[in-house]
Scaffold this motif. Sequence first.
Motif, PDB file in Angstrom:
ATOM      1  N   ALA A 163       0.586  -1.369  -0.293  1.00 19.14           N
ATOM      2  CA  ALA A 163       0.326   0.151   0.145  1.00 19.14           C
ATOM      3  C   ALA A 163       1.248   1.333  -0.227  1.00 19.14           C
ATOM      4  O   ALA A 163       1.579   1.793   0.335  1.00 19.14           O
ATOM      5  CB  ALA A 163      -0.731   0.159   0.858  1.00 19.14           C
ATOM      6  N   ASP A 164       0.368   2.339  -1.017  1.00 20.98           N
ATOM      7  CA  ASP A 164       1.273   3.449  -1.334  1.00 20.98           C
ATOM      8  C   ASP A 164       0.527   3.947   0.062  1.00 20.98           C
ATOM      9  O   ASP A 164       1.886   5.220   0.824  1.00 20.98           O
ATOM     10  CB  ASP A 164       0.747   3.928  -2.662  1.00 20.98           C
ATOM     11  CG  ASP A 164       1.936   3.029  -3.096  1.00 20.98           C
ATOM     12  OD1 ASP A 164       2.376   2.466  -2.857  1.00 20.98           O
ATOM     13  OD2 ASP A 164       1.053   3.425  -4.653  1.00 20.98           O
ATOM     14  N   ALA A 165      -0.402   4.298   0.781  1.00 20.31           N
ATOM     15  CA  ALA A 165      -0.860   5.067   1.373  1.00 20.31           C
ATOM     16  C   ALA A 165      -1.560   4.138   2.584  1.00 20.31           C
ATOM     17  O   ALA A 165      -1.887   3.233   2.487  1.00 20.31           O
ATOM     18  CB  ALA A 165      -2.239   5.863   1.057  1.00 20.31           C
ATOM     19  N   GLY A 166      -1.747   4.989   4.004  1.00 21.04           N
ATOM     20  CA  GLY A 166      -2.369   3.873   5.349  1.00 21.04           C
ATOM     21  C   GLY A 166      -3.898   3.966   5.158  1.00 21.04           C
ATOM     22  O   GLY A 166      -4.458   5.184   4.379  1.00 21.04           O
ATOM     23  N   GLY A 167      -4.676   3.384   5.386  1.00 19.23           N
ATOM     24  CA  GLY A 167      -6.011   3.638   5.512  1.00 19.23           C
ATOM     25  C   GLY A 167      -6.986   2.029   6.371  1.00 19.23           C
ATOM     26  O   GLY A 167      -6.219   1.825   6.160  1.00 19.23           O
ATOM     27  N   THR A 168      -8.239   2.463   6.259  1.00 21.45           N
ATOM     28  CA  THR A 168      -8.842   1.481   6.366  1.00 21.45           C
ATOM     29  C   THR A 168      -9.318   0.453   5.118  1.00 21.45           C
ATOM     30  O   THR A 168      -9.763   1.367   4.433  1.00 21.45           O
ATOM     31  CB  THR A 168     -10.525   1.673   7.233  1.00 21.45           C
ATOM     32  OG1 THR A 168     -10.502   2.315   8.729  1.00 21.45           O
ATOM     33  CG2 THR A 168     -10.803   0.529   7.042  1.00 21.45           C
ATOM     34  N   VAL A 169      -8.922  -0.754   4.838  1.00 24.16           N
ATOM     35  CA  VAL A 169      -9.638  -1.451   3.511  1.00 24.16           C
ATOM     36  C   VAL A 169     -11.249  -1.368   3.332  1.00 24.16           C
ATOM     37  O   VAL A 169     -12.039  -2.081   4.902  1.00 24.16           O
ATOM     38  CB  VAL A 169      -9.339  -3.105   4.143  1.00 24.16           C
ATOM     39  CG1 VAL A 169      -9.828  -4.024   2.368  1.00 24.16           C
ATOM     40  CG2 VAL A 169      -7.897  -2.207   3.974  1.00 24.16           C
ATOM     41  N   THR A 170     -11.492  -1.174   2.674  1.00 19.29           N
ATOM     42  CA  THR A 170     -13.227  -0.799   2.442  1.00 19.29           C
ATOM     43  C   THR A 170     -14.050  -1.792   1.502  1.00 19.29           C
ATOM     44  O   THR A 170     -15.087  -2.005   1.370  1.00 19.29           O
ATOM     45  CB  THR A 170     -13.802   0.552   2.102  1.00 19.29           C
ATOM     46  OG1 THR A 170     -13.634   0.460   0.900  1.00 19.29           O
ATOM     47  CG2 THR A 170     -13.642   1.687   3.096  1.00 19.29           C
ATOM     48  N   ASP A 171     -13.197  -2.267   0.301  1.00 19.30           N
ATOM     49  CA  ASP A 171     -13.140  -3.358  -0.460  1.00 19.30           C
ATOM     50  C   ASP A 171     -12.357  -4.581  -0.689  1.00 19.30           C
ATOM     51  O   ASP A 171     -11.280  -2.975  -0.981  1.00 19.30           O
ATOM     52  CB  ASP A 171     -13.984  -1.941  -1.507  1.00 19.30           C
ATOM     53  CG  ASP A 171     -14.944  -3.478  -2.171  1.00 19.30           C
ATOM     54  OD1 ASP A 171     -15.141  -4.779  -1.983  1.00 19.30           O
ATOM     55  OD2 ASP A 171     -16.049  -2.829  -3.016  1.00 19.30           O
ATOM     56  N   VAL A 172     -12.418  -5.404  -1.200  1.00 20.89           N
ATOM     57  CA  VAL A 172     -11.259  -6.537  -2.024  1.00 20.89           C
ATOM     58  C   VAL A 172     -12.081  -7.550  -2.885  1.00 20.89           C
ATOM     59  O   VAL A 172     -12.736  -8.005  -2.454  1.00 20.89           O
ATOM     60  CB  VAL A 172     -11.186  -7.385  -0.747  1.00 20.89           C
ATOM     61  CG1 VAL A 172      -9.470  -7.643  -1.651  1.00 20.89           C
ATOM     62  CG2 VAL A 172     -10.214  -6.144   0.487  1.00 20.89           C
ATOM     63  N   PRO A 173     -12.412  -6.924  -4.205  1.00 18.88           N
ATOM     64  CA  PRO A 173     -13.066  -6.943  -4.727  1.00 18.88           C
ATOM     65  C   PRO A 173     -11.780  -7.985  -5.950  1.00 18.88           C
ATOM     66  O   PRO A 173     -12.473  -8.637  -6.949  1.00 18.88           O
ATOM     67  CB  PRO A 173     -13.124  -6.193  -6.221  1.00 18.88           C
ATOM     68  CG  PRO A 173     -11.411  -5.339  -6.107  1.00 18.88           C
ATOM     69  CD  PRO A 173     -11.420  -5.478  -4.919  1.00 18.88           C
ATOM     70  N   VAL A 174     -10.832  -8.976  -5.462  1.00 11.65           N
ATOM     71  CA  VAL A 174     -10.191 -10.487  -5.324  1.00 11.65           C
ATOM     72  C   VAL A 174     -10.109 -11.348  -4.568  1.00 11.65           C
ATOM     73  O   VAL A 174     -10.485 -10.751  -3.595  1.00 11.65           O
ATOM     74  CB  VAL A 174      -9.013  -9.766  -6.263  1.00 11.65           C
ATOM     75  CG1 VAL A 174      -8.978  -8.827  -7.663  1.00 11.65           C
ATOM     76  CG2 VAL A 174      -8.135  -8.777  -5.269  1.00 11.65           C
ATOM     77  N   ALA A 175      -9.894 -12.160  -5.075  1.00  9.91           N
ATOM     78  CA  ALA A 175      -9.457 -12.835  -4.058  1.00  9.91           C
ATOM     79  C   ALA A 175      -8.564 -13.867  -4.489  1.00  9.91           C
ATOM     80  O   ALA A 175      -7.505 -13.948  -5.803  1.00  9.91           O
ATOM     81  CB  ALA A 175     -10.698 -14.265  -4.280  1.00  9.91           C
ATOM     82  N   GLU A 176      -7.464 -15.208  -3.756  1.00 13.28           N
ATOM     83  CA  GLU A 176      -6.876 -15.732  -3.805  1.00 13.28           C
ATOM     84  C   GLU A 176      -6.609 -17.190  -5.354  1.00 13.28           C
ATOM     85  O   GLU A 176      -7.813 -17.408  -5.836  1.00 13.28           O
ATOM     86  CB  GLU A 176      -5.863 -16.406  -2.445  1.00 13.28           C
ATOM     87  CG  GLU A 176      -5.111 -17.564  -2.458  1.00 13.28           C
ATOM     88  CD  GLU A 176      -5.085 -18.446  -1.345  1.00 13.28           C
ATOM     89  OE1 GLU A 176      -4.612 -19.750  -1.534  1.00 13.28           O
ATOM     90  OE2 GLU A 176      -4.943 -17.698  -1.057  1.00 13.28           O
ATOM     91  N   GLY A 177      -5.858 -16.707  -6.526  1.00 13.13           N
ATOM     92  CA  GLY A 177      -5.947 -17.331  -7.195  1.00 13.13           C
ATOM     93  C   GLY A 177      -6.366 -16.469  -8.664  1.00 13.13           C
ATOM     94  O   GLY A 177      -6.957 -17.141  -9.249  1.00 13.13           O
TER      95      GLY A 177
END
Length: 611
Positions: free
Chosen positions: A584-598
């Motif tokens: 991450a280039d900047a800090g913050g709270t993760v609000t969305d993760v549209p990808v998954a392992e694989g």
Amino acid sequence: MFDKVLVANRGEIAVRVMRACEDLGIDTVAVYSDPDRHGGHVRYADEAYNVGPARAADSYLDGEAVVDAARQAGADAIHPGYGFLAENADFARRVADTEGITWVGPDPGPMRTLGEKTKARSIMNEAGVPIVPGTTEPVTEAETVREFGEENGYPVAIKAEGGGGGRGMKVVRGPEEAAEELESAKREGEAYFSNDSVYLERYLETPRHIEVQIVADEHGNVRHLGERDCSLQRRHQKVIEEGPSPALSDELREQIGEAARDGVREAGYTNAGTVEFLVEEDPDREPGELLGPETDFYFLEVNTRIQVEHTVTEELTGIDIVEEQLKIAAGQEIAFTQDDVELEGHAVEYRINAENAADEFQPANEGSLDVYDPPGGIGVRVDDALRQGDDLVTDYDSMIAKLIVHGPDRETCLARSARALKEYDVEGVVTIVPFHRLMVTDDDAFVGGTHTTKYLDEHADRDAIAAAQEEYGTGDAPTADDDEETTEREFTVEVNGKRFEVNLEERGAPAIPTPDTGGGRDRPDVATDDDGDDDTVAVGDGETVAAEMQGTLLSVEVSEGDEVAPGDVVCVLEAMKMENDITADAGGTVTDVPVAEGDSVDMGDVLLVLE
């Protein structure tokens, strides 16, 4: 001999195998993924069959689809080339058990045994081949790593059972790194080889990488064809290979060659293969001095397939190794004795990768061979599959060709190499040709033959590499009218395995809309569903972390609601056979993760959103 051989691979190695088949009067069959439908190996083959989409797991690694294509084509043998399924013992067994189809490679039993590094070490030890101090049983606990380090010293190498080329290997330089690096090595092993078993070795600080080409038949004959020196590597990936080694004395060369023969004979191995060794370099050795018979060397691994750099040995010996593979698989006996094998002159292979050496060998993400004019002349060989006008396919590895140069001695060979590299004209795709030109003309360590496997990563002159790229690098070729829009309509018809293609080009016409079949996202604020349909889902507002290159996600380290700081690793992306930390280039709270392992991702795809 066989009537028809299916080549379960792509690119230059597929064409290389097909040429050997044609020399023997054998028809050839290609398999191809969707982005490779116009590939050079498809053009060269007599027949071609689609085996799936871009993702290798769904095409070139789909053993069932490959065997089905062989049945459909009426092929009576399958040659795997290198990479993909070449060292997969389960696939070899599948082929061997298929009625009417022969596996062009080692018997699946010895192949499996030598492919598992701990078992291979045990076999070599029994054959009297020196092995690096290490474990012979899989390691599962970080404490075992720490205990090994205390006993044998740091650094310690953690290696995946099925690994090779640096994949699945991690270096532990102190006890505090043991847990993290063990987990990383296991993860890579599972991702690359479907096997998270790892073992330990003492990590050698100044090794040379020496490998011996062998061929063995079903009649008990084992021959070695001399050694190759593959010490010029970046991140454990070979860049330049040569033979004979500029560092070995004749006595040491003979010791290593005979050790390779003893090892494969003990394993009951047949067909072509390579036994790799690490040789302790003398850091005080001057150019021209040779390592004597007292030098320590250790078994590293066996590659149970043909190697990328087999061409070096072919130039030195005049033996067509692929042809030998086909003859051995057909049950024939090797026709030459060990005494018949002579190495004539010196040969070097340069991997022509679509990478920018000045940018840490960053692979190209796109490009088209606007100009492609390879060199020629005496002692120059080019193995390739692409031709001028072809688009670069970036779904797999970055190598687009191999330049092999042969001469009566090393000095002449390097001079001839400089000429050939200068002639190699490529426009539209960045390559490492400028890097190669630097190595053969101005790099004292390489020219003097004193480099080790650590040289390129730890000691090479980065400024000189950047200057070479600036001086010799190429860009996009100019077009007749850059403002004029060109639309190309491509039609492919396949009838009974025979391909017919029609290309229509129309200038000034609007582009034809086509569906996105690559699984990527065109805009940073949308993502396709996992099932690949056309529905989109918003990823929300905020700072985004995007993929820096095309690849496959080995792991996603964060979830919605997590707090991250600048520099935190949020994903691990596999690209071009290497594991890359995405931070991450900047800090913050993760609000969305549209990808998954694989998941497979393209450059620019959103991996997560921060608020």
